[in-house]
Design a protein around this motif. Structure first.
Motif, PDB file in Angstrom:
ATOM      1  N   GLY A   1     -50.902 127.722 -18.657  1.00 47.72           N
ATOM      2  CA  GLY A   1     -50.117 127.310 -19.232  1.00 47.72           C
ATOM      3  C   GLY A   1     -50.573 126.185 -20.071  1.00 47.72           C
ATOM      4  N   ILE A   2     -50.009 125.682 -20.980  1.00 51.60           N
ATOM      5  CA  ILE A   2     -50.416 123.899 -21.918  1.00 51.60           C
ATOM      6  C   ILE A   2     -49.325 122.907 -21.927  1.00 51.60           C
ATOM      7  CG2 ILE A   2     -51.346 122.956 -24.173  1.00 51.60           C
ATOM      8  CD1 ILE A   2     -52.335 125.892 -25.148  1.00 51.60           C
ATOM      9  N   PHE A   3     -49.632 122.088 -21.541  1.00 55.66           N
ATOM     10  CA  PHE A   3     -48.483 121.316 -21.430  1.00 55.66           C
ATOM     11  C   PHE A   3     -48.359 120.236 -22.313  1.00 55.66           C
ATOM     12  CE2 PHE A   3     -49.050 122.695 -16.713  1.00 55.66           C
ATOM     13  CZ  PHE A   3     -48.369 122.868 -16.654  1.00 55.66           C
ATOM     14  N   GLU A   4     -47.322 120.086 -22.792  1.00 55.63           N
ATOM     15  CA  GLU A   4     -47.907 118.775 -24.140  1.00 55.63           C
ATOM     16  C   GLU A   4     -46.676 117.641 -23.271  1.00 55.63           C
ATOM     17  OE1 GLU A   4     -46.315 118.198 -28.567  1.00 55.63           O
ATOM     18  OE2 GLU A   4     -47.712 119.359 -28.277  1.00 55.63           O
ATOM     19  N   LEU A   5     -47.438 116.216 -23.061  1.00 54.24           N
ATOM     20  CA  LEU A   5     -45.691 115.919 -22.275  1.00 54.24           C
ATOM     21  C   LEU A   5     -46.309 114.491 -23.753  1.00 54.24           C
ATOM     22  CD1 LEU A   5     -48.126 114.705 -19.462  1.00 54.24           C
ATOM     23  CD2 LEU A   5     -46.284 116.054 -19.207  1.00 54.24           C
ATOM     24  N   GLN A   6     -44.530 114.472 -23.778  1.00 57.88           N
ATOM     25  CA  GLN A   6     -43.746 113.338 -24.963  1.00 57.88           C
ATOM     26  C   GLN A   6     -43.631 112.024 -23.699  1.00 57.88           C
ATOM     27  OE1 GLN A   6     -42.164 115.040 -28.233  1.00 57.88           O
ATOM     28  NE2 GLN A   6     -43.296 116.112 -28.742  1.00 57.88           N
ATOM     29  N   VAL A   7     -44.126 110.690 -23.950  1.00 56.52           N
ATOM     30  CA  VAL A   7     -43.277 110.081 -23.547  1.00 56.52           C
ATOM     31  C   VAL A   7     -43.784 108.962 -23.709  1.00 56.52           C
ATOM     32  CG1 VAL A   7     -44.521 108.755 -21.904  1.00 56.52           C
ATOM     33  CG2 VAL A   7     -45.483 110.614 -21.278  1.00 56.52           C
ATOM     34  N   SER A   8     -42.027 108.267 -23.588  1.00 55.93           N
ATOM     35  CA  SER A   8     -42.075 106.971 -24.251  1.00 55.93           C
ATOM     36  C   SER A   8     -41.674 105.974 -23.153  1.00 55.93           C
ATOM     37  CB  SER A   8     -40.576 107.122 -24.610  1.00 55.93           C
ATOM     38  OG  SER A   8     -39.952 107.419 -24.168  1.00 55.93           O
ATOM     39  N   ASN A   9     -42.480 104.351 -23.816  1.00 47.80           N
ATOM     40  CA  ASN A   9     -42.380 103.351 -23.426  1.00 47.80           C
ATOM     41  C   ASN A   9     -40.737 102.731 -23.337  1.00 47.80           C
ATOM     42  OD1 ASN A   9     -42.682 102.641 -25.148  1.00 47.80           O
ATOM     43  ND2 ASN A   9     -44.862 101.116 -24.128  1.00 47.80           N
ATOM     44  N   GLU A  10     -40.972 101.446 -22.715  1.00 50.60           N
ATOM     45  CA  GLU A  10     -39.399 101.055 -22.885  1.00 50.60           C
ATOM     46  C   GLU A  10     -39.391  99.978 -24.304  1.00 50.60           C
ATOM     47  OE1 GLU A  10     -39.536  97.403 -19.851  1.00 50.60           O
ATOM     48  OE2 GLU A  10     -38.983  99.323 -18.209  1.00 50.60           O
ATOM     49  N   ALA A  11     -40.797 100.269 -24.729  1.00 48.21           N
ATOM     50  CA  ALA A  11     -40.380  99.590 -26.643  1.00 48.21           C
ATOM     51  C   ALA A  11     -40.368 100.809 -27.439  1.00 48.21           C
ATOM     52  CB  ALA A  11     -41.872  99.211 -26.652  1.00 48.21           C
ATOM     53  N   LYS A  12     -39.804 101.570 -27.512  1.00 50.62           N
ATOM     54  CA  LYS A  12     -39.837 102.863 -27.498  1.00 50.62           C
ATOM     55  C   LYS A  12     -41.237 103.400 -28.347  1.00 50.62           C
ATOM     56  CE  LYS A  12     -35.067 103.141 -26.305  1.00 50.62           C
ATOM     57  NZ  LYS A  12     -35.122 102.755 -24.739  1.00 50.62           N
ATOM     58  N   GLU A  13     -42.485 103.288 -27.965  1.00 50.30           N
ATOM     59  CA  GLU A  13     -43.403 103.981 -28.545  1.00 50.30           C
ATOM     60  C   GLU A  13     -43.087 104.976 -27.956  1.00 50.30           C
ATOM     61  OE1 GLU A  13     -46.622 100.076 -28.706  1.00 50.30           O
ATOM     62  OE2 GLU A  13     -45.818 100.434 -26.766  1.00 50.30           O
ATOM     63  N   VAL A  14     -43.746 106.263 -28.430  1.00 51.16           N
ATOM     64  CA  VAL A  14     -43.906 107.128 -27.777  1.00 51.16           C
ATOM     65  C   VAL A  14     -45.466 107.977 -27.756  1.00 51.16           C
ATOM     66  CG1 VAL A  14     -44.233 109.738 -28.310  1.00 51.16           C
ATOM     67  CG2 VAL A  14     -41.853 107.576 -28.735  1.00 51.16           C
ATOM     68  N   VAL A  15     -46.168 108.558 -26.621  1.00 49.30           N
ATOM     69  CA  VAL A  15     -47.796 108.215 -26.823  1.00 49.30           C
ATOM     70  C   VAL A  15     -47.905 109.957 -26.223  1.00 49.30           C
ATOM     71  CG1 VAL A  15     -48.555 107.850 -24.581  1.00 49.30           C
ATOM     72  CG2 VAL A  15     -49.845 108.215 -26.237  1.00 49.30           C
ATOM     73  N   THR A  16     -47.726 110.727 -26.869  1.00 55.87           N
ATOM     74  CA  THR A  16     -48.241 112.211 -26.426  1.00 55.87           C
ATOM     75  C   THR A  16     -49.627 113.205 -25.897  1.00 55.87           C
ATOM     76  OG1 THR A  16     -47.041 113.262 -28.132  1.00 55.87           O
ATOM     77  CG2 THR A  16     -48.445 115.089 -26.923  1.00 55.87           C
ATOM     78  N   TRP A  17     -49.384 113.329 -24.341  1.00 59.52           N
ATOM     79  CA  TRP A  17     -50.291 113.567 -23.889  1.00 59.52           C
ATOM     80  C   TRP A  17     -50.702 115.307 -23.626  1.00 59.52           C
ATOM     81  CZ3 TRP A  17     -48.599 109.137 -21.747  1.00 59.52           C
ATOM     82  CH2 TRP A  17     -49.957 108.219 -21.390  1.00 59.52           C
ATOM     83  N   THR A  18     -51.901 116.178 -23.789  1.00 57.95           N
ATOM     84  CA  THR A  18     -51.811 117.622 -23.428  1.00 57.95           C
ATOM     85  C   THR A  18     -52.556 117.700 -22.034  1.00 57.95           C
ATOM     86  OG1 THR A  18     -51.247 117.962 -25.725  1.00 57.95           O
ATOM     87  CG2 THR A  18     -52.318 119.852 -24.525  1.00 57.95           C
ATOM     88  N   ILE A  19     -51.864 118.789 -21.018  1.00 59.17           N
ATOM     89  CA  ILE A  19     -52.522 118.973 -20.354  1.00 59.17           C
ATOM     90  C   ILE A  19     -52.798 120.329 -20.301  1.00 59.17           C
ATOM     91  CG2 ILE A  19     -52.846 119.561 -17.684  1.00 59.17           C
ATOM     92  CD1 ILE A  19     -50.856 117.248 -17.735  1.00 59.17           C
ATOM     93  N   ASP A  20     -54.178 120.879 -20.637  1.00 63.48           N
ATOM     94  CA  ASP A  20     -54.557 122.597 -20.844  1.00 63.48           C
ATOM     95  C   ASP A  20     -54.809 123.371 -20.012  1.00 63.48           C
ATOM     96  OD1 ASP A  20     -55.363 124.624 -21.530  1.00 63.48           O
ATOM     97  OD2 ASP A  20     -56.514 124.086 -23.589  1.00 63.48           O
ATOM     98  N   MET A  21     -53.407 123.580 -18.965  1.00 58.84           N
ATOM     99  CA  MET A  21     -54.251 124.081 -17.579  1.00 58.84           C
ATOM    100  C   MET A  21     -54.372 125.832 -18.090  1.00 58.84           C
ATOM    101  SD  MET A  21     -54.963 122.668 -15.826  1.00 58.84           S
ATOM    102  CE  MET A  21     -55.234 122.989 -14.068  1.00 58.84           C
TER     103      MET A  21
END
Length: 127
Positions: free
Chosen positions: A39-59
Motif C-alpha cells: 500500500g501507499i500511505f500519504e501522511l498529512q501532518v500538522s504542527n502546532e502552528a497549523k502548518e501542514v506537510v505531506t509525506w508519502t510512504i510507498d510500500m
C-alpha cells in the motif's frame, strides 16, 4: 536525505529515520515488506502552528519515503498531528486508539491504515 526534514516538525526526524531504515533493507527484505504491506500511505501532518506537510510512504512498488503527495494516488491518506505521529512511532499511542479518539483521521482504505504500525515497527527494528 535532508529534503525530508521540515523545520517545526518533530516527525521530520522520524520520517528521515524511516528513509534510512528502508535504505538498509536488502532487496529481499524490501520485497517482503512490500508484499506484506502492499500500500501507499500519504501522511498529512500538522504542527502546532497549523502548518501542514505531506509525506508519502510507498510500500507498494518502491519501498521508499518522500516528501509530497503520493504518485500514483495513495491507497490511504492519514491525517494527524505531528505529536500524534511521533507518539505512534514511539509506541506511546496505539493507532486504533488514536483513530477512536479523533487524533487520527483516514481517507481511503482504512484497513491498510492499520498496517502503518507494522511499517514503523519494522523500520525501528532495522535502526
Amino acid at each position: 536525505m535532508s529534503d525530508l526534514k521540515v523545520p517545526g516538525f518533530k516527525a521530520s526526524e522520524l520520517i528521515a529515520g524511516l528513509h534510512n531504515a528502508f535504505s538498509t533493507y536488502s532487496d529481499t527484505e524490501k520485497q517482503a515488506q512490500i508484499k506484506k504491506t502492499n500500500g501507499i500511505f500519504e501522511l498529512q501532518v500538522s504542527n502546532e502552528a497549523k502548518e501542514v506537510v505531506t509525506w508519502t510512504i510507498d510500500m507498494k512498488k518502491t519501498g521508499t519515503v518522500y516528501k509530497g503527495s503520493a504518485k500514483p494516488k495513495a491507497d490511504v491518506t492519514i491525517i494527524l498531528s505531528d505529536e500524534t505521529l511521533t507518539d505512534l512511532a514511539s509506541g506511546k499511542l496505539n493507532g486504533q486508539k488514536a483513530f477512536m479518539t479523533g487524533k487520527l483521521k483516514t481517507k481511503g482504505n482504512i484497513m491498510l491504515a492499520t498496517k502503518l504500525d507494522g511499517v514503523l515497527k519494522g523500520a525501528k527494528a532495522k535502526l
